[in-house]
Design an enzyme around this catalytic site. Structure first.
Site, PDB file in Angstrom:
ATOM      1  N   ASP A 174      16.339  50.901  25.929  1.00 12.23           N
ATOM      2  CA  ASP A 174      16.654  51.820  24.827  1.00 12.23           C
ATOM      3  C   ASP A 174      17.839  51.317  23.995  1.00 12.23           C
ATOM      4  OD1 ASP A 174      16.245  54.074  23.291  1.00 12.23           O
ATOM      5  OD2 ASP A 174      17.585  55.323  24.489  1.00 12.23           O
ATOM      6  N   HIS A 178      14.476  46.059  16.920  1.00 13.05           N
ATOM      7  CA  HIS A 178      13.334  45.822  17.813  1.00 13.05           C
ATOM      8  C   HIS A 178      13.114  44.325  18.009  1.00 13.05           C
ATOM      9  CE1 HIS A 178      12.412  49.978  18.084  1.00 13.05           C
ATOM     10  NE2 HIS A 178      12.109  50.133  16.818  1.00 13.05           N
ATOM     11  N   LEU A 188       5.937  36.389  39.615  1.00 14.75           N
ATOM     12  CA  LEU A 188       6.525  37.644  39.142  1.00 14.75           C
ATOM     13  C   LEU A 188       5.426  38.449  38.462  1.00 14.75           C
ATOM     14  CD1 LEU A 188       8.889  39.544  38.143  1.00 14.75           C
ATOM     15  CD2 LEU A 188       9.030  38.062  36.135  1.00 14.75           C
TER      16      LEU A 188
HETATM   17  C1  IPE Z   1      12.220  55.757  25.797  1.00 19.82           C
HETATM   18  O1  IPE Z   1      13.075  55.634  24.723  1.00 19.82           O
HETATM   19  C2  IPE Z   1      11.011  54.960  25.588  1.00 19.82           C
HETATM   20  C3  IPE Z   1      11.191  53.523  25.550  1.00 19.82           C
HETATM   21  C4  IPE Z   1      12.275  52.848  25.761  1.00 19.82           C
HETATM   22  C5  IPE Z   1      10.001  52.795  25.240  1.00 19.82           C
HETATM   23  P1  IPE Z   1      13.111  56.726  23.553  1.00 19.82           P
HETATM   24  O2  IPE Z   1      14.188  56.325  22.654  1.00 19.82           O
HETATM   25  O3  IPE Z   1      11.770  56.899  22.981  1.00 19.82           O
HETATM   26  O4  IPE Z   1      13.492  58.058  24.346  1.00 19.82           O
HETATM   27  P2  IPE Z   1      13.993  59.432  23.772  1.00 19.82           P
HETATM   28  O5  IPE Z   1      12.944  59.937  22.817  1.00 19.82           O
HETATM   29  O6  IPE Z   1      15.276  59.189  23.078  1.00 19.82           O
HETATM   30  O7  IPE Z   1      14.165  60.303  24.972  1.00 19.82           O
HETATM   31  C1  IPE Z   2      13.792  51.653  22.391  1.00 15.68           C
HETATM   32  O1  IPE Z   2      14.700  51.635  21.367  1.00 15.68           O
HETATM   33  C2  IPE Z   2      12.534  50.938  22.033  1.00 15.68           C
HETATM   34  C3  IPE Z   2      11.394  51.827  21.790  1.00 15.68           C
HETATM   35  C4  IPE Z   2      11.326  53.095  22.047  1.00 15.68           C
HETATM   36  C5  IPE Z   2      10.253  51.191  21.207  1.00 15.68           C
HETATM   37  P1  IPE Z   2      14.781  52.811  20.318  1.00 15.68           P
HETATM   38  O2  IPE Z   2      13.901  52.485  19.173  1.00 15.68           O
HETATM   39  O3  IPE Z   2      14.513  54.114  20.974  1.00 15.68           O
HETATM   40  O4  IPE Z   2      16.293  52.723  19.868  1.00 15.68           O
HETATM   41  P2  IPE Z   2      17.246  53.927  19.552  1.00 15.68           P
HETATM   42  O5  IPE Z   2      17.331  54.766  20.788  1.00 15.68           O
HETATM   43  O6  IPE Z   2      16.624  54.680  18.416  1.00 15.68           O
HETATM   44  O7  IPE Z   2      18.536  53.280  19.206  1.00 15.68           O
HETATM   45 MG    MG Z   3      15.751  55.491  21.852  1.00 12.57          MG
END
Ligand code: IPE
Ligand code: IPE
Ligand code: MG
Length: 224
Positions: free
Chosen positions: A12, A29, A122
């Site tokens: 995240d 990303h 792995l």
């Molecule tokens: C969780 O992250 C999902 C992934 C890392 C793929 P999100 O950023 O989507 O989670 P929430 O919505 O903040 O809980």
């Molecule tokens: C996690 O990073 C990756 C995915 C959910 C695809 P985020 O896109 O949720 O990044 P933040 O939390 O908005 O910074």
């Molecule tokens: Mg996020």
């Protein structure tokens, strides 16, 4: 020292990193992919057999279409570029989550799984369109359909993680302390590490620090 077979990661913080550093969530990303490569290498160095990466949740469909499209094009390019390399490194790729993307991406995912199926060094479980609640509901439906008793052994057969040991470590980067519908059943006894750094900033050193800490923890599993 605790044996370590499986690390699961909620990657995240890409969006925030992108906005902060390049004024674009998508740039975050892209930067996150470099961390994925670093962590795969380090997982192999540590002789860990399973790595599960949360890449897209069932709830992430609520994001703007443009971001979703970018994420999947990134995945497509990554797989096309790297799958042979992963294969040569004896890495097995498994998708957990429902493969209901574009025809091309579904095909590419299936092909990548097939190509690397026999690999042993792995196993990477890529959680894509994955949600723990829907996984569990589906498992209960299967039990009902097959008129099987509801018990742990039977339920596990219908989880997408069947034949995969439960994670020993769960890491969430991005300075947020929640599970976001990830492996709710499987992490019943995982050691959980919440990391402040955003995923693109997370590195080998941070990872090894967590592994070291994990090894020294007294895991009870209910005993004393
Ligand atoms: C969780 O992250 C999902 C992934 C890392 C793929 P999100 O950023 O989507 O989670 P929430 O919505 O903040 O809980
Ligand atoms: C996690 O990073 C990756 C995915 C959910 C695809 P985020 O896109 O949720 O990044 P933040 O939390 O908005 O910074
Ligand atoms: Mg996020």
């Amino acid at each position: 020292m605790n044996p370590l077979n499986h690390v699961a990661i909620i990657m995240d913080g890409n969006g925030r990193w992108g906005l902060r550093n390049k004024n674009s969530r998508n740039a975050g990303h892209k930067a996150g992919l470099n961390t994925v490569e670093k962590i795969i290498k380090e997982t192999i160095k540590n002789k860990i057999k399973f790595l599960t990466l949360y890449a897209f949740s069932t709830e992430n469909w609520k994001r703007p279409k443009k971001e979703i499209k970018f994420l999947f094009s990134l995945l497509e390019t990554f797989l096309k570029e790297k799958i042979n390399d992963l294969n040569e490194q004896n890495i097995k790729l498994k998708i957990i989550g429902k493969k209901n993307f574009t025809l091309n991406l579904n095909k590419l995912l299936k092909l990548s799984e097939k190509k690397t199926f026999k690999n042993k060094r792995l196993q990477i479980n890529l959680a894509l369109n994955y949600g723990s609640k829907s996984e569990l509901i589906n498992a209960f439906k299967e039990l009902k359909k097959n008129k099987e008793a509801i018990n742990e052994k039977n339920l596990k057969k219908y989880l997408q993680t069947k034949n995969i040991p439960d994670p020993d470590i769960l890491i969430r980067t991005g300075n947020t302390k929640r599970l976001s519908n990830f492996l709710l059943w499987q992490i019943a006894y995982s050691e959980i590490f919440f990391e402040n750094k955003l995923w693109p900033d997370f590195n080998e050193k941070d990872y090894n620090k967590i592994i070291k800490k994990f090894k020294g923890i007294k895991r009870n599993f209910g005993k004393i």
